[in-house]
Design a protein around this motif. Sequence first.
Motif, PDB file in Angstrom:
ATOM      1  N   PRO A 243       0.822  -1.202   0.000  1.00 23.10           N
ATOM      2  CA  PRO A 243       0.000   0.000   0.000  1.00 23.10           C
ATOM      3  C   PRO A 243       0.855   1.250   0.000  1.00 23.10           C
ATOM      4  N   GLY A 244       0.412   2.255  -0.677  1.00 28.63           N
ATOM      5  CA  GLY A 244       1.152   3.507  -0.757  1.00 28.63           C
ATOM      6  C   GLY A 244       0.450   4.422  -1.737  1.00 28.63           C
ATOM      7  N   LEU A 245       1.189   5.311  -2.356  1.00 33.25           N
ATOM      8  CA  LEU A 245       0.610   6.251  -3.299  1.00 33.25           C
ATOM      9  C   LEU A 245       0.927   5.837  -4.726  1.00 33.25           C
ATOM     10  N   THR A 246      -0.080   5.849  -5.584  1.00 34.63           N
ATOM     11  CA  THR A 246       0.159   5.671  -7.010  1.00 34.63           C
ATOM     12  C   THR A 246       0.708   6.978  -7.573  1.00 34.63           C
ATOM     13  N   ASP A 247       1.177   6.953  -8.823  1.00 34.41           N
ATOM     14  CA  ASP A 247       1.676   8.177  -9.450  1.00 34.41           C
ATOM     15  C   ASP A 247       0.585   9.247  -9.500  1.00 34.41           C
ATOM     16  N   GLN A 248      -0.665   8.824  -9.787  1.00 34.90           N
ATOM     17  CA  GLN A 248      -1.754   9.791  -9.828  1.00 34.90           C
ATOM     18  C   GLN A 248      -2.005  10.379  -8.448  1.00 34.90           C
ATOM     19  N   GLN A 249      -1.889   9.559  -7.420  1.00 41.09           N
ATOM     20  CA  GLN A 249      -2.109  10.056  -6.061  1.00 41.09           C
ATOM     21  C   GLN A 249      -1.002  11.009  -5.620  1.00 41.09           C
ATOM     22  N   VAL A 250       0.234  10.763  -6.058  1.00 45.91           N
ATOM     23  CA  VAL A 250       1.317  11.712  -5.797  1.00 45.91           C
ATOM     24  C   VAL A 250       0.964  13.067  -6.417  1.00 45.91           C
ATOM     25  N   HIS A 251       0.493  13.025  -7.647  1.00 43.15           N
ATOM     26  CA  HIS A 251       0.050  14.239  -8.353  1.00 43.15           C
ATOM     27  C   HIS A 251      -1.051  14.941  -7.564  1.00 43.15           C
ATOM     28  N   ASP A 252      -2.058  14.186  -7.108  1.00 46.64           N
ATOM     29  CA  ASP A 252      -3.193  14.779  -6.410  1.00 46.64           C
ATOM     30  C   ASP A 252      -2.792  15.365  -5.057  1.00 46.64           C
ATOM     31  N   GLU A 253      -1.886  14.689  -4.343  1.00 51.24           N
ATOM     32  CA  GLU A 253      -1.442  15.227  -3.059  1.00 51.24           C
ATOM     33  C   GLU A 253      -0.644  16.515  -3.259  1.00 51.24           C
ATOM     34  N   ALA A 254       0.147  16.585  -4.310  1.00 49.05           N
ATOM     35  CA  ALA A 254       0.883  17.819  -4.602  1.00 49.05           C
ATOM     36  C   ALA A 254      -0.086  18.950  -4.919  1.00 49.05           C
ATOM     37  N   MET A 255      -1.152  18.645  -5.656  1.00 47.65           N
ATOM     38  CA  MET A 255      -2.149  19.662  -5.977  1.00 47.65           C
ATOM     39  C   MET A 255      -2.839  20.161  -4.710  1.00 47.65           C
ATOM     40  N   ALA A 256      -3.133  19.246  -3.795  1.00 45.13           N
ATOM     41  CA  ALA A 256      -3.761  19.640  -2.531  1.00 45.13           C
ATOM     42  C   ALA A 256      -2.834  20.540  -1.723  1.00 45.13           C
ATOM     43  N   LEU A 257      -1.533  20.254  -1.752  1.00 47.91           N
ATOM     44  CA  LEU A 257      -0.569  21.093  -1.036  1.00 47.91           C
ATOM     45  C   LEU A 257      -0.528  22.494  -1.629  1.00 47.91           C
ATOM     46  N   PHE A 258      -0.660  22.594  -2.943  1.00 49.25           N
ATOM     47  CA  PHE A 258      -0.697  23.919  -3.562  1.00 49.25           C
ATOM     48  C   PHE A 258      -1.918  24.705  -3.106  1.00 49.25           C
ATOM     49  N   LEU A 259      -3.077  24.065  -3.100  1.00 51.64           N
ATOM     50  CA  LEU A 259      -4.279  24.787  -2.694  1.00 51.64           C
ATOM     51  C   LEU A 259      -4.181  25.231  -1.242  1.00 51.64           C
ATOM     52  N   GLY A 260      -3.769  24.310  -0.344  1.00 53.39           N
ATOM     53  CA  GLY A 260      -3.690  24.657   1.066  1.00 53.39           C
ATOM     54  C   GLY A 260      -2.582  25.635   1.369  1.00 53.39           C
ATOM     55  N   GLY A 261      -1.390  25.405   0.787  1.00 53.72           N
ATOM     56  CA  GLY A 261      -0.247  26.241   1.121  1.00 53.72           C
ATOM     57  C   GLY A 261      -0.227  27.569   0.415  1.00 53.72           C
ATOM     58  N   VAL A 262      -0.880  27.656  -0.739  1.00 55.87           N
ATOM     59  CA  VAL A 262      -0.862  28.902  -1.508  1.00 55.87           C
ATOM     60  C   VAL A 262      -2.098  29.745  -1.223  1.00 55.87           C
ATOM     61  N   GLU A 263      -3.276  29.191  -1.493  1.00 59.57           N
ATOM     62  CA  GLU A 263      -4.476  30.021  -1.425  1.00 59.57           C
ATOM     63  C   GLU A 263      -4.831  30.430   0.000  1.00 59.57           C
ATOM     64  N   THR A 264      -4.699  29.503   0.951  1.00 62.83           N
ATOM     65  CA  THR A 264      -5.032  29.848   2.336  1.00 62.83           C
ATOM     66  C   THR A 264      -4.133  30.960   2.847  1.00 62.83           C
ATOM     67  N   ALA A 265      -2.807  30.791   2.687  1.00 62.61           N
ATOM     68  CA  ALA A 265      -1.872  31.802   3.170  1.00 62.61           C
ATOM     69  C   ALA A 265      -2.054  33.117   2.434  1.00 62.61           C
ATOM     70  N   ARG A 266      -2.279  33.045   1.127  1.00 65.68           N
ATOM     71  CA  ARG A 266      -2.448  34.269   0.350  1.00 65.68           C
ATOM     72  C   ARG A 266      -3.659  35.067   0.836  1.00 65.68           C
TER      73      ARG A 266
END
Length: 453
Positions: A243-266
């Motif tokens: 069990p772990g992250l698929t390549d698509q899930q790595v992509h999706d987790e990175a996208m979630a980090l952008f939304l949380g780390g960029v838009e919230t702080a901004r």
Amino acid sequence: MTTAAPAVAHAPGGLPLLGHVHHMLTGPREFFTSLRDLGDLVTVRLGPMRAYVLNNPAHVHQILTKDVRKLDKGLAYEKSAPFLGNGLLNSTEPQHMTHRRIVQPAFHTRRIAAYADQMRETAEQRSAGWSDGATVEFDDEIHAYAVSVVCRALFSTDLGDTVAAEVEETFPVLLKGVARRIAMPFGPLEKLPTPGNRRFERARQRLDKALTDVIAAYQERGAKDGDLMALLLAARSHGEGCPGLTDQQVHDEAMALFLGGVETARDVLAWACHLISTHPQVQRRLAAEIDRVLGGRPVTHADLPELRYTHAVLTEVLRQYPPGWLLTRRTVTEVELGPHRIPAGSDVLFSLHALQHDPAVYPDPERFDPDRWTGGSAVPVPRISFLPFGAGNRGCIGEPFAWEEMTVFLAVVLARFSLHPLPGYRVRPSRSTMYAPKRVPLIVRDREADPTH
């Protein structure tokens, strides 16, 4: 003898066919605040769809903690899935908890401390070009700062520059599109070739391609220890038994980090700088605290606990302008809230803006008052009435990162500059799923040359 449950109130002002869509498009925060006096549970109509609005903070806290497994993420997450995918922000159990355990080490105290220097350097680079008396578009500057911070944390290389440019250009389009789709949740409309739908799809494809290409280039170069992408890639799945992250899930987790780390702080920092500029006494106290704690040297992670008034200011901004101000859920099974029962398959909405502007909890709620959080308040605020980062195992995993990101920026900027509103300009919120200001143009003055500081 069983007592019948009280009737659920219905929101007034609905239109035939459209229901309360017009309120959602023209004044959504005011609309949800107006529902607070109608009862703990109120129904609204979004076109043909009926949704339950929760107004009791105890009920909101219950579904975020005790009843978390009885609800899925709901409408907002469903409409954002085309670009966010199925990362931590959108995933359901048991995947959510599995992924949370994988990503959690990225937000350990030691790692957060290591990001502080990167954040300070980025803030110094952004503010280095400002001159005494210049008008600075703070929403743009903060957005660029937040994007750079997240890219450096994710990639530790210049690879993130391409994604940074795409995030800056596409996220506003995507978030505006999601807001429109929540207000008018008619699936067939999203497939029509309207100008808005075409803009949304172009932005989605651009961002998806940029992030996919950069992750591939990162893998070719070889992962670097210490950044978030290395951690995500190390957690990839290698087959059914691993069990772990698929390549698509790595992509999706990175996208979630952008939304949380960029838009919230901004959003929070943009509102904070606006409010600081219009409250000179607050600004003087902030500057005095920063001078006392830093003594003229660069801010470090170790200084953050001492910047208590800065923390109180950001807390009050989060109260007044919670970034993800409207949260949604959908019941998987029947949910009991006090005397009410919400059937399975029901959409549930709750406004953090309305909860955090309740005069019964926050006297004079429209007043910007950081001293609510300095310990001087006669009545402490109940934890269930302050939820900008959520609660329970669905609470924001990146909250420590966001606090560091925001505090470091203010410490860097206010150590050198004072902020002043642009005469004649009124800051207004944008139409988005996030509580973001449209523009925040401020005049910056070198503190050494500013007679008011």
